[in-house]
Design a protein around this motif. Sequence first.
Motif, PDB file in Angstrom:
ATOM      1  N   ASP A  55       0.965  -1.418   0.040  1.00 61.90           N
ATOM      2  CA  ASP A  55       0.145   0.092   0.122  1.00 61.90           C
ATOM      3  C   ASP A  55       0.777   1.224   0.557  1.00 61.90           C
ATOM      4  O   ASP A  55       0.396   2.392  -0.459  1.00 61.90           O
ATOM      5  N   LEU A  97       3.467   3.052  -1.857  1.00 59.57           N
ATOM      6  CA  LEU A  97       3.939   3.327  -2.980  1.00 59.57           C
ATOM      7  C   LEU A  97       5.675   3.233  -2.871  1.00 59.57           C
ATOM      8  O   LEU A  97       5.683   4.207  -1.993  1.00 59.57           O
ATOM      9  N   ASN A 103       8.697   6.455  -3.668  1.00 60.84           N
ATOM     10  CA  ASN A 103       9.037   7.572  -3.494  1.00 60.84           C
ATOM     11  C   ASN A 103       7.747   8.236  -2.954  1.00 60.84           C
ATOM     12  O   ASN A 103       7.884   9.608  -3.400  1.00 60.84           O
ATOM     13  N   THR A 104       6.797   7.882  -1.753  1.00 58.85           N
ATOM     14  CA  THR A 104       5.754   8.578  -1.567  1.00 58.85           C
ATOM     15  C   THR A 104       5.955   8.074  -0.171  1.00 58.85           C
ATOM     16  O   THR A 104       6.896   7.192   0.930  1.00 58.85           O
ATOM     17  N   GLY A 105       4.898   8.854   1.052  1.00 59.79           N
ATOM     18  CA  GLY A 105       4.305   9.032   2.167  1.00 59.79           C
ATOM     19  C   GLY A 105       3.073   8.392   2.172  1.00 59.79           C
ATOM     20  O   GLY A 105       1.789   8.648   1.877  1.00 59.79           O
ATOM     21  N   LEU A 106       3.281   8.319   3.967  1.00 59.42           N
ATOM     22  CA  LEU A 106       1.438   7.748   4.024  1.00 59.42           C
ATOM     23  C   LEU A 106       1.458   8.032   5.592  1.00 59.42           C
ATOM     24  O   LEU A 106       2.323   8.466   5.922  1.00 59.42           O
ATOM     25  N   ILE A 121      11.360   5.011  -0.304  1.00 60.58           N
ATOM     26  CA  ILE A 121      12.242   5.497  -0.520  1.00 60.58           C
ATOM     27  C   ILE A 121      12.899   4.475  -1.960  1.00 60.58           C
ATOM     28  O   ILE A 121      11.606   2.659  -1.298  1.00 60.58           O
ATOM     29  N   ASN A 122      13.494   4.488  -2.836  1.00 58.21           N
ATOM     30  CA  ASN A 122      13.869   3.663  -3.719  1.00 58.21           C
ATOM     31  C   ASN A 122      15.413   2.764  -3.093  1.00 58.21           C
ATOM     32  O   ASN A 122      15.963   3.744  -2.429  1.00 58.21           O
ATOM     33  N   ASN A 163      18.495   1.797  -1.786  1.00 57.44           N
ATOM     34  CA  ASN A 163      19.774   2.971  -2.175  1.00 57.44           C
ATOM     35  C   ASN A 163      21.068   2.362  -1.494  1.00 57.44           C
ATOM     36  O   ASN A 163      20.626   2.693  -0.464  1.00 57.44           O
ATOM     37  N   ARG A 214       2.555  13.810   3.125  1.00 61.31           N
ATOM     38  CA  ARG A 214       2.608  14.430   1.553  1.00 61.31           C
ATOM     39  C   ARG A 214       3.344  15.058   0.768  1.00 61.31           C
ATOM     40  O   ARG A 214       3.632  16.015  -0.273  1.00 61.31           O
ATOM     41  N   ILE A 238       7.394  15.649  -0.463  1.00 60.87           N
ATOM     42  CA  ILE A 238       7.809  15.066  -2.166  1.00 60.87           C
ATOM     43  C   ILE A 238       9.654  14.447  -0.748  1.00 60.87           C
ATOM     44  O   ILE A 238       9.847  15.564  -0.580  1.00 60.87           O
ATOM     45  N   LEU A 239      10.409  13.745  -1.401  1.00 56.62           N
ATOM     46  CA  LEU A 239      11.113  12.830  -0.916  1.00 56.62           C
ATOM     47  C   LEU A 239      12.050  12.804  -1.340  1.00 56.62           C
ATOM     48  O   LEU A 239      12.065  13.017  -2.721  1.00 56.62           O
ATOM     49  N   GLY A 240      13.357  13.245  -1.241  1.00 52.79           N
ATOM     50  CA  GLY A 240      14.832  13.755  -1.810  1.00 52.79           C
ATOM     51  C   GLY A 240      15.979  13.654  -0.967  1.00 52.79           C
ATOM     52  O   GLY A 240      16.442  12.841  -0.114  1.00 52.79           O
ATOM     53  N   ASN A 241      17.265  14.176  -1.545  1.00 52.09           N
ATOM     54  CA  ASN A 241      18.335  14.106  -1.014  1.00 52.09           C
ATOM     55  C   ASN A 241      18.852  15.473  -1.424  1.00 52.09           C
ATOM     56  O   ASN A 241      18.731  15.743  -2.279  1.00 52.09           O
ATOM     57  N   ALA A 275      10.029  17.104   1.687  1.00 50.91           N
ATOM     58  CA  ALA A 275      10.384  18.802   1.770  1.00 50.91           C
ATOM     59  C   ALA A 275       8.687  19.390   2.053  1.00 50.91           C
ATOM     60  O   ALA A 275       7.241  18.618   1.262  1.00 50.91           O
TER      61      ALA A 275
END
Lengths: 119, 842
Positions: free
Chosen positions: A17, A19, A21-24, A38-39, A41, A65, A67-70, A78
């Motif tokens: 449930d 996915l 690269n997303t959050g809940l 995250i993917n 890595n 909600r 966006i993920l990243g580094n 963010a």
Amino acid sequence: MSTTISTEWVSICPDQDLLANTGLCALLDGEQVAIYKINPNPAYSQDLYAISNYDPIGKANVLSRGILGNIGDHLVVASPLYKQHFDLISGECLEDPEQRVKTYEVRRFNDEIQLKKTV
Amino acid sequence: MSKQRIIVVGNGMVGHRFIENLMDSPSADNLEVITFSEEPRLAYDRVQLSAYFSGSTAEDLSLTSEGYYQERGVNFVLNDKVVSINKSEKYVVTASGREEPYDKLVLATGSYPFVPPVPGKDQDHCLVYRTIEDLEAITDSAKTSKVGVVVGGGLLGLEAASALKNLGLKTHVVEFAPRLMAVQLDEGGGKLLRRKIEDLDVTVHTEKNTQEIVPGETCRYRMNFADGSILETDMVLFSAGIRPQDELAREFDLEMGERGGIVINNQCQTSDEDIYAIGECALWEGRIFGLVAPGYTMAKVAVSHITGGTEEFTGADMSTKLKLLGVDVASIGDAHGNTPGAQSYVYNDEVNEIYKRLVVSEDNTRLLGAVLVGDVEAYGNLLQLKLNDMALPDSPETLIAPAIGDAPAMGVDALPDTAQICSCFDVSKGAICGAVQNGCTDMGAIKSETLASTGCGGCAAMVKQVMDSELENLGVEVCNDICEHFAYSRQELADIIRIKGINTFDELLSEHGSGLGCEICKPAIGSILASYSNEYILKKEHIGLQDTNDVYLGNMQKDGTYSVVPRVPGGEITPEKLIVLGEVAKEYDLYTKVTGGQRIDLFGAQLHELPEIWRKLIDAGFETGHAYGKSLRTVKSCVGSTWCRYGVQDSVSMAVAVEDRYKGLRSPHKLKMAVSGCTRECAEAQSKDVGIIATENGWNLYVCGNGGMRPRHADLFATDLDDETLIKYVDRFFMFYIRTADRLQRTSVWLENLEGGLDYLREVIIDDKLGICEELESEMTKVVGTYQCEWKTTIEDPEKLKRFSHFINADEPDSNLAFVEVRGQRRPATDEEKITAIEIVE
């Protein structure tokens, strides 16, 4: 919702449930917790992270909600409201280190995502 | 202390510039200014007069407003003419009998069109081309005319010919001299200009001396020429030069030139030291300057002298670059090679219709003049060489030879700081460099800081060169990388994705990037992928790229709830649908507001409510409005010819058609459009990215307008288009913008930073200069063909719907939400209100 035998870890949802690269957002003992995937890595030891869902700057329950990243060495989300970055490991806000959000322990167990209860 | 009283006679371009300069001077507070105009309106742009016939209105041409004058305490009197000057007691009298004293009097009366003394010249339909009233008369006459003749083949004559052609008349130009633009062009240039103009179906007659205008046989009139030939026409438009408007000075004994003109000194003073003359009425060293730039210089000098400065007028360069009937023409300095010993280089390409001539000094070291027809790209460089008396390069012919490989660019570094780069606003190289040093690093910033390139725009390429060179000198590395994860600009990323056919972020990241990505590159790349492959944005490969608004297909509000905006194409909605919107809003207690884009916004929906709300809306025939996306928002329209008494085309049908065509198109930033059914422009199309305004013959297309934070009037891009051509141009325009813009760059800013500006955009989209139009169209065809309503797809997929609840593991709503009522609806509670609420509960 499935129940769990362990008293410490609470099952939240099936792994599928959430996915990549997303959050809940999950409810854990009345607290709102943002869980991210995250993917896979090599730079990071795990792919699941959890912090408080409450954005102390935007003052709303929205961090799940973002966006993920580094940013450099920081693994971050963010804020979807005003785009400040929160470190997923330390909970620190990169733009304003005074603002720190609570972090949670999260794991994958029997294809379920689980959060550890905080005392 | 009583204020110094300044009267300005004439409110044309130069008179107005004088007042502007005066108001900007440090002494402005100690001045009282009053200006008189015999025309019924304040200053307007006479240089752009022909734009009136391609859709611009009197307001578009206006250079100022009554508000501007009122704010600055400038008194203005329209429709009243100064008819008498009392020099000894220093007052003027107007036609209406008004007497006004002055300390300084400024004559900016301009010029009037010269009409040769030909019998029959005063009949109806024999007109001149100078004021907006003249244009109105020409428009009226054109309604009952089929053929029009312009007398005069100079610069203004060809402008006038362009106007007649725009009005649909069979157009002739009659010139006394052996060639067109005899003052500015040499024989070779004049010949090519004639050929190009005749290709446009304008007939040119040279060496014709009009003897009389008599009743015609096939047309209203017949013109009889000295050589015995004749020409039948319904309208005669005299544009055979100007004469200084100097009767006031003549009558009240100021020194005059033998052939007219008010004599001025280097301070722009007339023979009476308290009276100045500036612009086309003034005569300096025996010369009248019939261009606006020297007039502006005189205005500046006069202001300087009145306020105690020391500037002088020392003549002006009459070089000029313009587009006549779509033909590029430029002339610099001694275009005819009249200087003793002058030599020439000539490049004449009859195949591509390009003519260039350089006139150089006897010793081949200095540029004296130049003529350019068909390709005027070299104008900026050549003008600087001439104005700054710079040494020519070793092989001067390379300056006009076609570029083979890298063209030898004249380094702007060689220019002195005093070199004038923008003549409209007198901006020097030094001023542009100063702006760069103060932090301006793009064209938009340079323009707003220095005003350079905001007049005619002819200097844009040169301004950019100066800016780039100064940035380089300062050691500023211009880094266009989108973020730390990709060493590419958005445009470069779009090229990579398009050319290599990349379909996912992960593929792009592994081949061309590093790290995980971030909230800058992810949405930008998500948008590019959507622009080219147009897949469902919540597919698992794409969902992590989307901003929260796109993830939940709604606009997140400050409290974390979302707004719901269904599409209402063209703003047209049935009562049945309106009722559904009302019922849904009532059921979910949504705050309801009408938007500026002619649709309805429903606020305060929680995540779990969104799918239910949208299911109801979709069942009623609504689609998503993409209010959450960087994509086409709305196409606003007025009611058009179906109901309106003034409408000339069916603007609503056009708006619905274009909204249906471009809905869902994802782009670097949001896109707004509007369609107006007539020139009254009730849909405010000129403030949109793409504006469409109906004409009697089709549609005028405007591009790159903006409202909001940085308002920008849209530019008229093309006129009188049929439906098919209109859609073709808009398709190309949008896809070219998507291909080349920066992330979050609206079309207005994009155009301001586009090298070559509007002319270049026209070359790409209308003339297909880059040979990409077919590609752009097929890219758009793909997007149109793969449209889906994202909400419809979402509510049909149970897996996707799982995300639409505040908690993945509980059905409760977000406990932090609280609302208070205002004017019969609810809004989010403020922090203080929340605290109070909690106290009450406790």
